[in-house]
Design an enzyme around this catalytic site. Sequence first.
Site, PDB file in Angstrom:
ATOM      1  CE  LYS A 177      -1.954   2.989   1.918  1.00  0.00           C
ATOM      2  NZ  LYS A 177      -1.873   4.419   1.541  1.00  0.00           N
ATOM      3  CD  GLU A 253      12.852   0.764  10.343  1.00  0.00           C
ATOM      4  OE1 GLU A 253      13.391  -0.356  10.425  1.00  0.00           O
ATOM      5  OE2 GLU A 253      13.295   1.784  10.893  1.00  0.00           O
ATOM      6  CB  CYS A 287      12.825   9.260   8.783  1.00  0.00           C
ATOM      7  SG  CYS A 287      14.016   8.079   8.106  1.00  0.00           S
ATOM      8  CD  GLU A 388       8.965  13.128  11.918  1.00  0.00           C
ATOM      9  OE1 GLU A 388       7.813  12.693  11.878  1.00  0.00           O
ATOM     10  OE2 GLU A 388       9.967  12.444  11.621  1.00  0.00           O
TER      11      GLU A 388
END
Length: 484
Positions: A177, A253, A287, A388
């Site tokens: 996906k 992750e 990231c 973040e």
Amino acid sequence: MKRIQNFINGRFVDGTGELFENRFPATGEVHSLVSAAGEQDVDAAVSAAKKALKGPWARLSVQERITLLRRVADGINARFDEFLRAEIMDTGKPASIASHIDIPRGAANFNVFADQIASVATEAFEMATPDGAGALNYAIRMPRGVIGVVCPWNLPLLLMTWKVAPALACGNTVVVKPSEETPATATLLGEVMNDAGIPEGVYNVVHGFGGGSTGEFLSSHPDVDAITFTGETTTGEAIMAAAARGVRPVSLELGGKNPGIVFDDADIDITIEGLGRSCFANTGQVCLGTERLYVQRGIFDQVAEKLAARARTYAFGDPFDQSTTMGPLISEEHRRKVLAYYEKAKAGGAEILAGGGVPSIQGYEGGSWVEPTVWTGLPEDSPVVRDEIFGPCTHITPFDDEEEAIQLANNSPYGLATSIWTTNLSRGHRVAGRIDAGITWVNCWFLRDLRTPFGGSKRSGIGREGGVHSLEFYTELRNVCVKL
Ligand SMILES: NC(=O)c1ccc[n+]([C@@H]2O[C@H](COP(=O)([O-])OP(=O)(O)OC[C@H]3O[C@@H](n4cnc5c(N)ncnc54)[C@H](O)[C@@H]3O)[C@@H](O)[C@H]2O)c1
Ligand SMILES: O=C/C=C/C=C(\O)C(=O)O
């Protein structure tokens, strides 16, 4: 208008979900329509993957799988320009990045795990038994089955194949996906899979959104045997909850708020080159990027000034032009999020050393552009320093000694990546061992040996990908004990 379809059981099909728009982030223009998969389409994809586990794919030897994986790598490279265009149209990222990172790694991942599966060992133990004849134990490595693969939009082909390659190398089948923002390269890979001779049903792609949509249909499907996810921490929590039903293993992750630490004995030129990438590469949508920087007081002004100057060197513009070095953010929604933090920084009294706003780019006014930004002067509990942001921005704070730097760096619920800059290598090793992060670079950033363990600590994830660590997730070890 180009239509992007689902790829199920070796065929491209429209889903039963709605058509949704796919935009070029550099201009905001719709360049294709995507056919969303409904729940029954996800079920068809999982059923195809499950059936393929009992078909020709299951009868292939490891060497035959290796040959097919290498053909897939060759297939991506043979259609490099098509993958490059598709990735740029979906992400707006400059060709200078996609042609050197995204597409090459998308192909390389298949060769990396073809190598890995060729040489992976298991284990055996001889044991004594009361009758003196003894027994032999040996482990066999079995594929887990159908793997649900849920991917993010920042490095679409790279991060998807970082999961699909080891999954297939280990004999699993997959249902992918992709992010709703970046459907194109996962779909194009379906053509390459067919051309390479990967049996139907081994690789499937379903498009759509997350919660209450395709992503959730997949992660909740009872015939998915394991789920590998890369994305935001909050999404990881939802996927982990879905995987709990049926007791399925997950590889997560997740997000990060990565610190950089610069000691006063650092090589300034090497440091600024590295931080220039770690703070701003891929428009900060990495990231592993540095969004908070701690600089020893003696060189604070020098580093702040040089990094701010580096931020001003980026060239916006046509992502297909090799001279462009910074693209837009992925979407208007994400730009609103990033600019909200730009406003929070201003409201919090930050000193803006570079950027802080939106560039004016002739011909690309409709794109999701922001300026690379450097702040200082905010407290450590500011949302700008804690959350973040996932944009081309970093906040710099001075520190006095090593202990303070370690405390500042570790003061976060995340633990994904760190970079340490010092010419005192004893200190580099010493500090690296005390940082709560899955990955620490010393005098470098994003230097990647694909055999190494890759993953996050704390709220940055569970599990490790890379080298044999991927094989540990995509297989199940079973022990056989034979009485001699
Ligand atoms: N740790 C890493 O290796 C790594 C790498 C890249 C990106 N990321 C993280 O990913 C984030 C950016 O990517 P993003 O915005 O695509 O992340 P996201 O979590 O919003 O979406 C990731 C994927 O999950 C799907 N999804 C969303 N909600 C879901 C749900 N409830 N159930 C199932 N699927 C769902 C989305 O459709 C998408 O395909 C950042 O936080 C970044 O740090 C981490
Ligand atoms: O945005 C996150 C980047 C992740 C990179 C990898 O997973 C890799 O280099 O294998």
